[in-house]
Design a protein around this motif. Structure first.
Motif, PDB file in Angstrom:
ATOM      1  N   LEU A 103       0.833  -1.205   0.000  1.00 18.91           N
ATOM      2  CA  LEU A 103       0.000   0.000   0.000  1.00 18.91           C
ATOM      3  C   LEU A 103       0.857   1.241   0.000  1.00 18.91           C
ATOM      4  O   LEU A 103       2.037   1.192   0.322  1.00 18.91           O
ATOM      5  CB  LEU A 103      -0.960   0.017   1.190  1.00 18.91           C
ATOM      6  CG  LEU A 103      -0.389   0.078   2.605  1.00 18.91           C
ATOM      7  CD1 LEU A 103       0.000   1.488   3.008  1.00 18.91           C
ATOM      8  CD2 LEU A 103      -1.403  -0.456   3.594  1.00 18.91           C
ATOM      9  N   LEU A 104       0.247   2.358  -0.370  1.00 19.25           N
ATOM     10  CA  LEU A 104       0.837   3.682  -0.217  1.00 19.25           C
ATOM     11  C   LEU A 104       0.068   4.361   0.901  1.00 19.25           C
ATOM     12  O   LEU A 104      -1.149   4.495   0.818  1.00 19.25           O
ATOM     13  CB  LEU A 104       0.706   4.496  -1.508  1.00 19.25           C
ATOM     14  CG  LEU A 104       1.463   3.974  -2.716  1.00 19.25           C
ATOM     15  CD1 LEU A 104       1.120   4.802  -3.951  1.00 19.25           C
ATOM     16  CD2 LEU A 104       2.950   3.996  -2.451  1.00 19.25           C
ATOM     17  N   SER A 105       0.761   4.770   1.936  1.00 20.60           N
ATOM     18  CA  SER A 105       0.091   5.345   3.091  1.00 20.60           C
ATOM     19  C   SER A 105      -0.248   6.818   2.909  1.00 20.60           C
ATOM     20  O   SER A 105       0.537   7.584   2.356  1.00 20.60           O
ATOM     21  CB  SER A 105       0.974   5.204   4.330  1.00 20.60           C
ATOM     22  OG  SER A 105       0.362   5.789   5.449  1.00 20.60           O
ATOM     23  N   SER A 106      -1.392   7.170   3.421  1.00 22.04           N
ATOM     24  CA  SER A 106      -1.735   8.576   3.580  1.00 22.04           C
ATOM     25  C   SER A 106      -0.784   9.151   4.635  1.00 22.04           C
ATOM     26  O   SER A 106      -0.417   8.448   5.585  1.00 22.04           O
ATOM     27  CB  SER A 106      -3.184   8.673   4.070  1.00 22.04           C
ATOM     28  OG  SER A 106      -3.429   9.922   4.649  1.00 22.04           O
ATOM     29  N   PRO A 107      -0.382  10.407   4.504  1.00 19.12           N
ATOM     30  CA  PRO A 107       0.504  10.994   5.520  1.00 19.12           C
ATOM     31  C   PRO A 107      -0.055  10.903   6.941  1.00 19.12           C
ATOM     32  O   PRO A 107       0.704  10.756   7.889  1.00 19.12           O
ATOM     33  CB  PRO A 107       0.640  12.458   5.079  1.00 19.12           C
ATOM     34  CG  PRO A 107       0.377  12.435   3.616  1.00 19.12           C
ATOM     35  CD  PRO A 107      -0.638  11.342   3.402  1.00 19.12           C
ATOM     36  N   ILE A 108      -1.379  10.920   7.080  1.00 20.32           N
ATOM     37  CA  ILE A 108      -1.968  10.866   8.419  1.00 20.32           C
ATOM     38  C   ILE A 108      -1.985   9.453   9.009  1.00 20.32           C
ATOM     39  O   ILE A 108      -2.296   9.287  10.171  1.00 20.32           O
ATOM     40  CB  ILE A 108      -3.404  11.454   8.444  1.00 20.32           C
ATOM     41  CG1 ILE A 108      -4.350  10.645   7.565  1.00 20.32           C
ATOM     42  CG2 ILE A 108      -3.395  12.917   8.060  1.00 20.32           C
ATOM     43  CD1 ILE A 108      -5.814  11.061   7.657  1.00 20.32           C
ATOM     44  N   ALA A 109      -1.603   8.444   8.201  1.00 21.47           N
ATOM     45  CA  ALA A 109      -1.674   7.057   8.667  1.00 21.47           C
ATOM     46  C   ALA A 109      -0.328   6.344   8.729  1.00 21.47           C
ATOM     47  O   ALA A 109      -0.289   5.155   9.018  1.00 21.47           O
ATOM     48  CB  ALA A 109      -2.628   6.275   7.766  1.00 21.47           C
ATOM     49  N   VAL A 110       0.777   7.042   8.508  1.00 24.17           N
ATOM     50  CA  VAL A 110       2.074   6.362   8.453  1.00 24.17           C
ATOM     51  C   VAL A 110       2.435   5.658   9.755  1.00 24.17           C
ATOM     52  O   VAL A 110       3.127   4.645   9.737  1.00 24.17           O
ATOM     53  CB  VAL A 110       3.227   7.300   8.015  1.00 24.17           C
ATOM     54  CG1 VAL A 110       3.072   7.735   6.581  1.00 24.17           C
ATOM     55  CG2 VAL A 110       3.346   8.482   8.937  1.00 24.17           C
ATOM     56  N   ASP A 111       1.978   6.145  10.875  1.00 28.21           N
ATOM     57  CA  ASP A 111       2.267   5.493  12.154  1.00 28.21           C
ATOM     58  C   ASP A 111       1.323   4.335  12.437  1.00 28.21           C
ATOM     59  O   ASP A 111       1.609   3.492  13.281  1.00 28.21           O
ATOM     60  CB  ASP A 111       2.190   6.505  13.300  1.00 28.21           C
ATOM     61  CG  ASP A 111       3.272   7.568  13.199  1.00 28.21           C
ATOM     62  OD1 ASP A 111       4.366   7.247  12.676  1.00 28.21           O
ATOM     63  OD2 ASP A 111       3.038   8.712  13.635  1.00 28.21           O
ATOM     64  N   TYR A 112       0.217   4.292  11.753  1.00 25.03           N
ATOM     65  CA  TYR A 112      -0.796   3.246  11.969  1.00 25.03           C
ATOM     66  C   TYR A 112      -0.380   1.903  11.382  1.00 25.03           C
ATOM     67  O   TYR A 112      -0.495   0.861  12.038  1.00 25.03           O
ATOM     68  CB  TYR A 112      -2.139   3.697  11.370  1.00 25.03           C
ATOM     69  CG  TYR A 112      -3.192   2.630  11.376  1.00 25.03           C
ATOM     70  CD1 TYR A 112      -3.781   2.218  12.563  1.00 25.03           C
ATOM     71  CD2 TYR A 112      -3.593   2.018  10.190  1.00 25.03           C
ATOM     72  CE1 TYR A 112      -4.749   1.224  12.573  1.00 25.03           C
ATOM     73  CE2 TYR A 112      -4.557   1.026  10.190  1.00 25.03           C
ATOM     74  CZ  TYR A 112      -5.135   0.639  11.388  1.00 25.03           C
ATOM     75  OH  TYR A 112      -6.087  -0.349  11.385  1.00 25.03           O
ATOM     76  N   TYR A 113       0.108   1.892  10.162  1.00 21.59           N
ATOM     77  CA  TYR A 113       0.341   0.634   9.452  1.00 21.59           C
ATOM     78  C   TYR A 113       1.340  -0.304  10.131  1.00 21.59           C
ATOM     79  O   TYR A 113       1.098  -1.511  10.178  1.00 21.59           O
ATOM     80  CB  TYR A 113       0.686   0.902   7.983  1.00 21.59           C
ATOM     81  CG  TYR A 113      -0.513   1.419   7.248  1.00 21.59           C
ATOM     82  CD1 TYR A 113      -1.615   0.598   7.011  1.00 21.59           C
ATOM     83  CD2 TYR A 113      -0.583   2.735   6.816  1.00 21.59           C
ATOM     84  CE1 TYR A 113      -2.744   1.076   6.367  1.00 21.59           C
ATOM     85  CE2 TYR A 113      -1.712   3.221   6.168  1.00 21.59           C
ATOM     86  CZ  TYR A 113      -2.780   2.389   5.946  1.00 21.59           C
ATOM     87  OH  TYR A 113      -3.893   2.854   5.309  1.00 21.59           O
TER      88      TYR A 113
END
Length: 131
Positions: A103-113
């Motif tokens: 996947l390519l992460s949204s900037p707001i989700a980089v810590d989530y994955y």
């Protein structure tokens, strides 16, 4: 109680609403484009609270080697309840152990994955969309 469903049972309006309510950057006002996103996905796993779509995983895959998770979105009112993780787990179950998930992460989700099992990679290249 959240109910999960696999298949293209999602309407363009439902998809638009969950994108708008999740904070993910998508052209949610363009219902025709939303419908194309549904029609051309290989796998859609959705999360429902009654008849309200509250989360979605939408993916493109060859079912043999790799899968691109193009959308993982959960309505902000339902975030932090394990819905996103459950959507990814159900997607992985559907694909099988020999298929990698990218996947390519949204900037707001980089810590989530990383918290749900993804490993960061510096090997990604992108030609961005023009619209």
């Amino acid at each position: 109680m959240i109910r999960y469903q696999e298949g293209k049972v999602v309407s363009a309006a439902d998809l638009s609403t969950v994108f708008a309510n999740s904070g993910i950057k998508r052209p949610y006002q363009d219902l025709e484009r939303m419908q194309k996103m549904i029609d051309h996905a290989d796998v859609i796993i959705s999360a429902w609270d009654g008849d309200k779509l509250v989360g979605i995983a939408r993916a493109i895959t060859d079912y043999a080697y790799c899968c691109y998770l193009s959308d993982l979105a959960v309505d902000k009112a339902y975030q932090r309840n394990g819905i996103g993780k459950q959507l990814v787990e159900r997607l992985r179950e559907s694909l099988g152990a020999e298929v990698s998930l990218v996947l390519l992460s949204s900037p707001i989700a980089v810590d989530y994955y990383p918290r749900i099992g993804f490993t960061h990679s510096d090997k990604c290249y992108v030609i961005a969309r023009e619209k």
